[in-house]
Design a protein around this motif. Sequence first.
Motif, PDB file in Angstrom:
ATOM      1  N   UNK A   1      29.435 -50.425 -11.673  1.00  0.00           N
ATOM      2  CA  UNK A   1      29.377 -49.061 -11.125  1.00  0.00           C
ATOM      3  C   UNK A   1      30.255 -48.129 -11.947  1.00  0.00           C
ATOM      4  N   UNK A   2      31.446 -48.607 -12.295  1.00  0.00           N
ATOM      5  CA  UNK A   2      32.390 -47.799 -13.078  1.00  0.00           C
ATOM      6  C   UNK A   2      31.788 -47.400 -14.419  1.00  0.00           C
ATOM      7  N   UNK A   3      31.153 -48.364 -15.114  1.00  0.00           N
ATOM      8  CA  UNK A   3      30.598 -48.084 -16.433  1.00  0.00           C
ATOM      9  C   UNK A   3      29.369 -47.182 -16.354  1.00  0.00           C
ATOM     10  N   UNK A   4      28.574 -47.268 -15.284  1.00  0.00           N
ATOM     11  CA  UNK A   4      27.433 -46.371 -15.130  1.00  0.00           C
ATOM     12  C   UNK A   4      27.893 -44.920 -15.015  1.00  0.00           C
ATOM     13  N   UNK A   5      28.888 -44.696 -14.176  1.00  0.00           N
ATOM     14  CA  UNK A   5      29.403 -43.332 -13.984  1.00  0.00           C
ATOM     15  C   UNK A   5      30.059 -42.823 -15.258  1.00  0.00           C
ATOM     16  N   UNK A   6      30.826 -43.704 -15.912  1.00  0.00           N
ATOM     17  CA  UNK A   6      31.486 -43.329 -17.158  1.00  0.00           C
ATOM     18  C   UNK A   6      30.464 -42.988 -18.237  1.00  0.00           C
ATOM     19  N   UNK A   7      29.390 -43.774 -18.314  1.00  0.00           N
ATOM     20  CA  UNK A   7      28.347 -43.550 -19.307  1.00  0.00           C
ATOM     21  C   UNK A   7      27.676 -42.188 -19.109  1.00  0.00           C
ATOM     22  N   UNK A   8      27.314 -41.875 -17.865  1.00  0.00           N
ATOM     23  CA  UNK A   8      26.668 -40.593 -17.574  1.00  0.00           C
ATOM     24  C   UNK A   8      27.620 -39.428 -17.823  1.00  0.00           C
TER      25      UNK A   8
ATOM     26  N   UNK B   1      30.349 -39.223 -19.828  1.00  0.00           N
ATOM     27  CA  UNK B   1      30.637 -39.004 -21.244  1.00  0.00           C
ATOM     28  C   UNK B   1      29.437 -38.406 -21.968  1.00  0.00           C
ATOM     29  N   UNK B   2      28.229 -38.837 -21.580  1.00  0.00           N
ATOM     30  CA  UNK B   2      27.018 -38.377 -22.267  1.00  0.00           C
ATOM     31  C   UNK B   2      26.703 -36.911 -22.007  1.00  0.00           C
ATOM     32  N   UNK B   3      27.347 -36.307 -21.035  1.00  0.00           N
ATOM     33  CA  UNK B   3      27.174 -34.878 -20.815  1.00  0.00           C
ATOM     34  C   UNK B   3      27.819 -34.061 -21.931  1.00  0.00           C
ATOM     35  N   UNK B   4      28.818 -34.633 -22.578  1.00  0.00           N
ATOM     36  CA  UNK B   4      29.576 -33.883 -23.579  1.00  0.00           C
ATOM     37  C   UNK B   4      29.485 -34.491 -24.978  1.00  0.00           C
ATOM     38  N   UNK B   5      29.198 -35.794 -25.043  1.00  0.00           N
ATOM     39  CA  UNK B   5      29.105 -36.501 -26.312  1.00  0.00           C
ATOM     40  C   UNK B   5      27.693 -37.032 -26.439  1.00  0.00           C
ATOM     41  N   UNK B   6      27.177 -37.075 -27.655  1.00  0.00           N
ATOM     42  CA  UNK B   6      25.837 -37.611 -27.873  1.00  0.00           C
ATOM     43  C   UNK B   6      25.716 -38.995 -27.256  1.00  0.00           C
ATOM     44  N   UNK B   7      24.599 -39.230 -26.554  1.00  0.00           N
ATOM     45  CA  UNK B   7      24.410 -40.492 -25.831  1.00  0.00           C
ATOM     46  C   UNK B   7      24.447 -41.708 -26.754  1.00  0.00           C
ATOM     47  N   UNK B   8      24.083 -41.527 -28.027  1.00  0.00           N
ATOM     48  CA  UNK B   8      24.155 -42.626 -28.983  1.00  0.00           C
ATOM     49  C   UNK B   8      25.603 -43.076 -29.149  1.00  0.00           C
ATOM     50  N   UNK B   9      26.504 -42.107 -29.294  1.00  0.00           N
ATOM     51  CA  UNK B   9      27.922 -42.415 -29.448  1.00  0.00           C
ATOM     52  C   UNK B   9      28.454 -43.144 -28.225  1.00  0.00           C
ATOM     53  N   UNK B  10      28.068 -42.678 -27.056  1.00  0.00           N
ATOM     54  CA  UNK B  10      28.547 -43.282 -25.816  1.00  0.00           C
ATOM     55  C   UNK B  10      28.125 -44.749 -25.726  1.00  0.00           C
ATOM     56  N   UNK B  11      26.867 -45.026 -26.074  1.00  0.00           N
ATOM     57  CA  UNK B  11      26.373 -46.401 -25.997  1.00  0.00           C
ATOM     58  C   UNK B  11      27.008 -47.288 -27.061  1.00  0.00           C
ATOM     59  N   UNK B  12      27.204 -46.759 -28.262  1.00  0.00           N
ATOM     60  CA  UNK B  12      27.897 -47.532 -29.291  1.00  0.00           C
ATOM     61  C   UNK B  12      29.267 -47.964 -28.796  1.00  0.00           C
ATOM     62  N   UNK B  13      29.894 -47.100 -28.054  1.00  0.00           N
ATOM     63  CA  UNK B  13      31.228 -47.353 -27.528  1.00  0.00           C
ATOM     64  C   UNK B  13      31.213 -48.311 -26.340  1.00  0.00           C
ATOM     65  N   UNK B  14      30.397 -48.012 -25.344  1.00  0.00           N
ATOM     66  CA  UNK B  14      30.403 -48.792 -24.106  1.00  0.00           C
ATOM     67  C   UNK B  14      29.750 -50.161 -24.248  1.00  0.00           C
ATOM     68  N   UNK B  15      28.723 -50.272 -25.078  1.00  0.00           N
ATOM     69  CA  UNK B  15      28.059 -51.566 -25.235  1.00  0.00           C
ATOM     70  C   UNK B  15      29.011 -52.602 -25.816  1.00  0.00           C
ATOM     71  N   UNK B  16      29.800 -52.194 -26.800  1.00  0.00           N
ATOM     72  CA  UNK B  16      30.792 -53.110 -27.380  1.00  0.00           C
ATOM     73  C   UNK B  16      31.814 -53.508 -26.329  1.00  0.00           C
ATOM     74  N   UNK B  17      32.303 -52.521 -25.568  1.00  0.00           N
ATOM     75  CA  UNK B  17      33.284 -52.816 -24.526  1.00  0.00           C
ATOM     76  C   UNK B  17      32.710 -53.752 -23.467  1.00  0.00           C
TER      77      UNK B  17
END
Length: 450
Positions: free
Chosen positions: A124-131, A133-149
């Motif tokens: 739940x935490x990562x879903x909210x964080x993903x959405x 962050x993606x409002x302000x940063x390109x969604x590609x960047x967000x996924x590159x970051x969160x998928x590794x984590x």
Amino acid sequence: MLSQILAVAIFVVMFIEIVREKIPRHVVTLVAGGLTLVVVFLLTMHSWPDVWQALSFQSMAETTFWYTGAHGSTGMNTGINWSTILFITGMMILVEGMSEAGFFDWLCLRLAKLVGYKPVPLLVCFMILSAGLSMFIDSITVILFLAVASVRLAHLLKFDPIPLIIAEIFTANLGGAATMSGDPPNIIIGTALGLSFGDFLRNTGVIVLVGMVVMVPYFYFCFRKQVQSWDPQARQKVMELDPRDSIHNRGQFAIHVILFLVVVVLLITHAQTGLTVATVGIIAAILTLLVNRWPLHLLRRVDWKTVLFFIGLFLAVSGLEQTGVLEAMADGIAHLTGGNHTLMIGIILWLSGVASAFVDNIPFAATMVPVITSLSATMGADLNTLAWTLSMGTDIGGSATPIGASANVAGTSIAAREGHPISWGRYCKYSAPASVLVLAISMGMLLLRY
């Protein structure tokens, strides 16, 4: 007509082979891209100009490719989107640098500690964080970051990271639909029609908020059993770890965190500074390599297969673009809608959603912008309403399959590289129904509000 048939045939075969997963997908797209150049453009159309247009090298020679100044738009080009290629490559290098510095291990343990080392609250935490962050940063960047984590954390707590990555990809695309800077189609639509960050936030942002209220429980009930950790010893062992132990060199850690924040600021403000995302990607790559002690080692760790996949995909799609297939699809919408504005919204939303699930949503959005402009001028439909419709259709439809949006490709590539390949069946089982649900919500809200 023959060129159109061949372009469609090449794309369909490519798509089938990607779904079958028998051949590495970067090989599939590169072969499809090569066939498009040789068979469609050279042998059938006898057109070297179309080959050069598909390769799109000339786009990088233009000043606006790197700096737009007060114009805020790089303009549209067909063929390989080198801006996306350079941006993704630069962000991959940055993410690898942060990984080497221990940032993701530190973040994983910090987040795990925050939620009591329980995988379900972490989902739940990562879903909210993903959405968010993606409002302000390109969604590609967000996924590159969160998928590794997510993968790092899953390895520590001994649970399957695939549910987290699928949910993060979807919510990143959903969150990115809320603003102009999140999803690439919104950047295309916003710059072409002169819309602002606030315009998107007040319109698509409201739809996204309702969508998130529905999607968080949806993915929670889909995945809560799959991410339960069945290894209590692993959880006990992780609880004994100190997140600070992940930082081997505090100086390198601090430098990479500062560098990441600088890149985030550049991305958020690129419309104001005039720096394009290609320039931001290059800056991220150069600075990361300069501050890293082993730059060649870092370059070897980059997932170059994903970069090649994108290049091949853009070439294959260029066959559909330059032979007029996508334009014919767009013209069909105008013919079907007649003068009925409600029908117009419905067709644009659902056709954009379905098409973006299979054709990269970036070129489709670029093709549809002049169509909705024409529909507004000739049939009296509100242009902004059509813009929000196209935005939600391309952004959410692109979430339905692993190749519908760039963030999907980036996330699934990271999962595969880390030993957790996501099959088409498993991805679509959860993301396709979610896309239909959010598109239905979008349809209802667009008709009620506009």
